[in-house]
Write an enzyme that holds these catalytic residues in place. Structure first.
Site, PDB file in Angstrom:
ATOM      1  N   TYR A  33       0.821  -1.206   0.000  1.00  0.00           N
ATOM      2  CA  TYR A  33       0.000   0.000   0.000  1.00  0.00           C
ATOM      3  C   TYR A  33       0.860   1.263   0.000  1.00  0.00           C
ATOM      4  O   TYR A  33       1.829   1.363   0.760  1.00  0.00           O
ATOM      5  CB  TYR A  33      -0.943   0.013   1.207  1.00  0.00           C
ATOM      6  CG  TYR A  33      -2.092  -0.973   1.116  1.00  0.00           C
ATOM      7  CD1 TYR A  33      -2.446  -1.563  -0.094  1.00  0.00           C
ATOM      8  CD2 TYR A  33      -2.834  -1.308   2.234  1.00  0.00           C
ATOM      9  CE1 TYR A  33      -3.496  -2.464  -0.181  1.00  0.00           C
ATOM     10  CE2 TYR A  33      -3.902  -2.207   2.162  1.00  0.00           C
ATOM     11  CZ  TYR A  33      -4.220  -2.776   0.950  1.00  0.00           C
ATOM     12  OH  TYR A  33      -5.261  -3.673   0.874  1.00  0.00           O
ATOM     13  N   ASN A  78      -8.954 -12.553  -1.784  1.00  0.00           N
ATOM     14  CA  ASN A  78      -9.304 -12.735  -3.200  1.00  0.00           C
ATOM     15  C   ASN A  78      -9.159 -14.176  -3.695  1.00  0.00           C
ATOM     16  O   ASN A  78      -8.980 -14.402  -4.896  1.00  0.00           O
ATOM     17  CB  ASN A  78      -8.446 -11.800  -4.077  1.00  0.00           C
ATOM     18  CG  ASN A  78      -8.544 -10.357  -3.633  1.00  0.00           C
ATOM     19  OD1 ASN A  78      -9.610  -9.755  -3.662  1.00  0.00           O
ATOM     20  ND2 ASN A  78      -7.410  -9.791  -3.206  1.00  0.00           N
ATOM     21  N   TRP A  85     -13.615  -5.657   1.095  1.00  0.00           N
ATOM     22  CA  TRP A  85     -12.889  -4.468   0.641  1.00  0.00           C
ATOM     23  C   TRP A  85     -13.648  -3.783  -0.495  1.00  0.00           C
ATOM     24  O   TRP A  85     -14.518  -4.367  -1.121  1.00  0.00           O
ATOM     25  CB  TRP A  85     -11.456  -4.801   0.233  1.00  0.00           C
ATOM     26  CG  TRP A  85     -11.228  -5.720  -0.933  1.00  0.00           C
ATOM     27  CD1 TRP A  85     -11.071  -7.074  -0.885  1.00  0.00           C
ATOM     28  CD2 TRP A  85     -11.076  -5.359  -2.319  1.00  0.00           C
ATOM     29  NE1 TRP A  85     -10.848  -7.571  -2.150  1.00  0.00           N
ATOM     30  CE2 TRP A  85     -10.842  -6.548  -3.045  1.00  0.00           C
ATOM     31  CE3 TRP A  85     -11.114  -4.139  -3.012  1.00  0.00           C
ATOM     32  CZ2 TRP A  85     -10.648  -6.559  -4.430  1.00  0.00           C
ATOM     33  CZ3 TRP A  85     -10.923  -4.143  -4.393  1.00  0.00           C
ATOM     34  CH2 TRP A  85     -10.694  -5.341  -5.085  1.00  0.00           C
ATOM     35  N   CYS A 130     -15.934  -1.456  -0.380  1.00  0.00           N
ATOM     36  CA  CYS A 130     -17.376  -1.469  -0.110  1.00  0.00           C
ATOM     37  C   CYS A 130     -18.125  -0.398  -0.902  1.00  0.00           C
ATOM     38  O   CYS A 130     -19.296  -0.574  -1.249  1.00  0.00           O
ATOM     39  CB  CYS A 130     -17.629  -1.264   1.380  1.00  0.00           C
ATOM     40  SG  CYS A 130     -16.963  -2.590   2.422  1.00  0.00           S
TER      41      CYS A 130
END
Length: 302
Positions: free
Chosen positions: A55, A161, A211, A213
């Site tokens: 990130y 995922n 995630w 959302c």
């Protein structure tokens, strides 16, 4: 106030809402401002924080760690989630030709050590494999997980995922139960509700983490026919339930799923976090939930 829940049998206790830090590098906060934001959402009961090594181009964990270093006592008040296995091409990694995945034991060890150093902590509450790796050797990952748990660097493990089959493969090799699958869930993309992913997690009594959302803002500003339909329906339901904004309806819509997902909040504005917390009081009827389904799909149920 947000309650804590056990997210899986023998799993950790997390807050029902999770604060996401994937955009921390874009928030333009000083270390003290980051610390203040952290303290405020802890006060609201949002004590679980979501990170990944990549990130912010490998910067967000460091920025969070700088804030946490200003008040190290907060470490005992939070649960840290982070991820590994994506290798990005960045100026820090000039030898990489393409972005790719790496679930080798050596990379998992290196990634965890780097995350611990950037965050300035001794252990991670939950480590996730970020994306399915076609070259993943499940036995090798299991060995890495076992070693990391044995030396006290990681308490729990999960994935992100993964398809149900990929989840089963890794679970067949690891000794500790995988405690979550972090997946995309929003009114524009909820394929995991139909492909067996959420069914599997409900069967295992394991709560997913959700995630994106708000679909990266597409629900609010998107001009596709789907986005327009969904936005209009959410607004109608907002009025019916007395919500402040449609994002509260979205969080309630996600939480209505029987697998009981933990929504991840992506905003760095404490007012948005408070709004998400207030959404916990909103309960949608089955018909309201399916009205959003219909708006997204563009047709009625079969």
């Amino acid at each position: 106030m947000v309650d804590k829940v056990t997210i899986a049998p023998q799993g950790p206790e997390f807050s029902e809402l999770v604060q996401g830090y994937w955009r921390l590098a874009d928030w333009g906060m000083t270390p003290q401002e980051r610390l203040t934001f952290l303290k405020k959402h802890i006060e609201l009961g949002v004590t679980t924080v979501d990170h990944a090594d990549i990130y912010g181009g490998y910067e967000c964990e460091k920025l969070f760690g700088e804030a946490l270093a200003l008040d190290k006592s907060l470490r005992s008040d939070i649960q840290i989630v982070t991820k590994c296995d994506i290798n990005l091409c960045t100026p820090k990694n000039p030898d990489r030709k393409i972005n790719h995945y790496d679930t080798s034991a050596s990379h998992i060890y290196q990634s965890v050590n780097n995350s611990l150093e950037r965050l300035g902590v001794d252990d991670i509450d939950l480590l996730l494999i970020h994306r399915p790796d076609v070259l993943m050797d499940a036995d090798e990952v299991a060995e890495a997980f076992s070693e990391l748990h044995k030396v006290g660097k990681v308490k729990h493990f999960g994935v992100s995922n993964f398809t149900p089959r990929q989840f089963e493969l890794l679970q067949s090799r690891v000794s500790k139960s995988l405690v979550t699958n972090q997946v995309e869930i929003n009114p524009l993309n909820f394929e995991v509700a139909h492909d067996g992913t959420l069914d599997q997690l409900q069967m295992l009594r394991t709560r997913p983490m959700a995630w994106s959302c708000l679909a990266g803002g597409e629900i609010f500003a998107g001009q596709t026919e789907q986005a327009k339909r969904v936005r209009e329906e959410l607004e109608l339901i907002r009025q019916e339930v007395g919500a402040q904004s449609i994002d509260q309806v979205i969080f309630a819509w996600i939480r209505r799923l029987p697998s009981k997902p933990l929504p991840i909040i992506g905003s760095g504005k404490i007012d948005r976090v408070k709004a998400a917390v207030d959404s916990l009081d909103i309960e949608l009827t089955r018909e309201q939930w399916y009205r959003v389904w219909l708006a997204s799909k563009g047709h009625g149920v079969p």
